[in-house]
Enzyme design. Sequence first.
Site, PDB file in Angstrom:
ATOM      1  N   HIS A 141      55.371  23.560  54.735  1.00 52.28           N
ATOM      2  CA  HIS A 141      54.437  24.629  54.361  1.00 52.28           C
ATOM      3  C   HIS A 141      53.024  24.324  54.853  1.00 52.28           C
ATOM      4  O   HIS A 141      52.366  25.181  55.458  1.00 52.28           O
ATOM      5  CB  HIS A 141      54.442  24.817  52.843  1.00 52.28           C
ATOM      6  CG  HIS A 141      53.407  25.787  52.351  1.00 52.28           C
ATOM      7  ND1 HIS A 141      53.489  27.144  52.593  1.00 52.28           N
ATOM      8  CD2 HIS A 141      52.262  25.597  51.648  1.00 52.28           C
ATOM      9  CE1 HIS A 141      52.437  27.743  52.052  1.00 52.28           C
ATOM     10  NE2 HIS A 141      51.673  26.834  51.478  1.00 52.28           N
ATOM     11  N   ARG A 150      44.475  27.264  61.497  1.00 56.05           N
ATOM     12  CA  ARG A 150      43.541  26.347  62.139  1.00 56.05           C
ATOM     13  C   ARG A 150      43.966  25.998  63.554  1.00 56.05           C
ATOM     14  O   ARG A 150      43.595  26.671  64.511  1.00 56.05           O
ATOM     15  CB  ARG A 150      43.342  25.086  61.288  1.00 56.05           C
ATOM     16  CG  ARG A 150      42.460  25.320  60.068  1.00 56.05           C
ATOM     17  CD  ARG A 150      42.146  23.990  59.371  1.00 56.05           C
ATOM     18  NE  ARG A 150      43.353  23.210  59.134  1.00 56.05           N
ATOM     19  CZ  ARG A 150      44.115  23.336  58.042  1.00 56.05           C
ATOM     20  NH1 ARG A 150      43.754  24.140  57.085  1.00 56.05           N
ATOM     21  NH2 ARG A 150      45.213  22.630  57.905  1.00 56.05           N
ATOM     22  N   ASP A 241      53.987  31.399  42.386  1.00 57.95           N
ATOM     23  CA  ASP A 241      52.525  31.332  42.418  1.00 57.95           C
ATOM     24  C   ASP A 241      52.005  32.501  43.261  1.00 57.95           C
ATOM     25  O   ASP A 241      51.705  32.353  44.446  1.00 57.95           O
ATOM     26  CB  ASP A 241      52.111  29.984  43.020  1.00 57.95           C
ATOM     27  CG  ASP A 241      50.614  29.765  42.944  1.00 57.95           C
ATOM     28  OD1 ASP A 241      49.976  30.348  42.053  1.00 57.95           O
ATOM     29  OD2 ASP A 241      50.086  29.008  43.784  1.00 57.95           O
ATOM     30  N   GLN A 248      42.259  35.375  49.443  1.00 58.86           N
ATOM     31  CA  GLN A 248      42.244  33.915  49.627  1.00 58.86           C
ATOM     32  C   GLN A 248      41.529  33.511  50.921  1.00 58.86           C
ATOM     33  O   GLN A 248      40.685  32.617  50.927  1.00 58.86           O
ATOM     34  CB  GLN A 248      43.699  33.423  49.652  1.00 58.86           C
ATOM     35  CG  GLN A 248      43.863  31.913  49.756  1.00 58.86           C
ATOM     36  CD  GLN A 248      45.354  31.514  49.887  1.00 58.86           C
ATOM     37  OE1 GLN A 248      46.245  32.347  49.760  1.00 58.86           O
ATOM     38  NE2 GLN A 248      45.592  30.244  50.127  1.00 58.86           N
ATOM     39  N   LYS A 261      44.372  33.607  43.742  1.00 59.54           N
ATOM     40  CA  LYS A 261      45.481  32.913  43.104  1.00 59.54           C
ATOM     41  C   LYS A 261      45.547  33.099  41.591  1.00 59.54           C
ATOM     42  O   LYS A 261      46.616  32.975  41.005  1.00 59.54           O
ATOM     43  CB  LYS A 261      45.340  31.398  43.359  1.00 59.54           C
ATOM     44  CG  LYS A 261      45.405  31.002  44.816  1.00 59.54           C
ATOM     45  CD  LYS A 261      46.842  30.895  45.267  1.00 59.54           C
ATOM     46  CE  LYS A 261      46.930  30.233  46.630  1.00 59.54           C
ATOM     47  NZ  LYS A 261      48.339  30.075  47.021  1.00 59.54           N
TER      48      LYS A 261
HETATM   49 MN    MN Z   1      50.692  27.629  45.259  1.00 61.31          MN
END
Ligand code: MN
Length: 423
Positions: A141, A150, A241, A248, A261
């Site tokens: 991840h 990036r 989540d 974000q 979040k």
């Molecule tokens: Mn998370």
Amino acid sequence: MSNPNITPMASWVPVAKDSDFTIYNLPFGVFQNKRLSPRLGMAIGDKIVDLSVLHEEGFFSELSQLPHDIFLRDALNDFIGLGKPVTRKVREIVQDLLKEENEQLREHTCRGKAMVNRNEAQMMLPVKVGDYTDFYSSMEHATNVGTMFRDPNNALLPNWKHLPVGYHGRASSIIPSGVPIYRPKGQFKDPNKEQPEFGPSRRLDFELEMAFITGGPTKMGDSISTEDAEDYIFGMVLFNDWSARDIQAWEYVPLGPFLGKNFASSISPWVVTLEALEPFRQAGPKQDSEVLPYLQCKKDHAFDIQLEVYIQPDGMKASKVCTSNFKYMYWNIAQQLAHHTVNGCNINVGDMMASGTISGPTEDSYGSMLELAWKGTKPVKLEEGGERKFIEDGDTVIMKGYAEKEGIRVGFGEVASKVLPAK
Ligand code: MN
């Protein structure tokens, strides 16, 4: 049976072959129904064992330290706070009572009262969560996100293999399975525009995670070693989540996740104990950068737990969009807790520590839409037509998890939550 951790058992309670809630599992949860006030129970098959009834009938009499109303609470915290020797013993007593050959409860007059139908019960949040921490412990991840946002050649930041990166999340918005969420609103900025905009998130995502629930408490200044860490971990749940990727992306520099979040995290209501997961313990991925001594482990702390994510649009069939496994986590639960407390940070009973998105090595094992649809460039096809780049209003996201080996199954049930339009 070849696995020394598994003693074959059968129960007098009917348990379907594909049930997550076998006699090997016996997870703890908090439930209520039309008749019963909130109380602690354990799941087996389609039933819930009402622990307050067993206590009233004296089945736990050998545990003299159990308060008389310990199971008539609306959270597991006080029970977990009694410590592992007590909680483990309660589970063992119930497991024994449910065995096929044991008549004590099977033939007892309280049996009807003690065994509650699971489909008539409303499951509640299993613990009062004081603090919630989210890690970022899947290398796949972190690599995928680093590649997208990036630099593909330096996807992992220099600290990543030296410490389990994490941040402090928000406990107030942790909700149990079945409770819908509202699409969050906030600021986001289109890279082609000068100014940020405000509105409902256009990039609502899930994150497939698991979380452990702590025992404790510990004192400020104290640390928990990797060797002792599991003594402070009561059990685990599935954890979605929820993340708003557009909010974000605009807000996270320099202090990290905030409103993208903290609007909701959904969990499965049954807490599977580490004792039940023991047969599925295995070595984690090899850590190829030697870690500092406080992060080294003497034993294996990874668990082979199969994970699935489904998207179910309103009135349609659910489509499986991800198949992953908890065993892929680079940093394990013992390292996470050791790192969390190495600075002297104290923990409390009922803290929740989530793994971070659990992505596997293949494209169908990525644990978020961000990765599955690769930033919206590869939409995910749904079974009854249509596709998704992110989650739309009316969609229900369902996560399931189970461990299975030699015909023995220990599962988590599911965490399912529907997305409603922004308020
Ligand atoms: Mn998370």
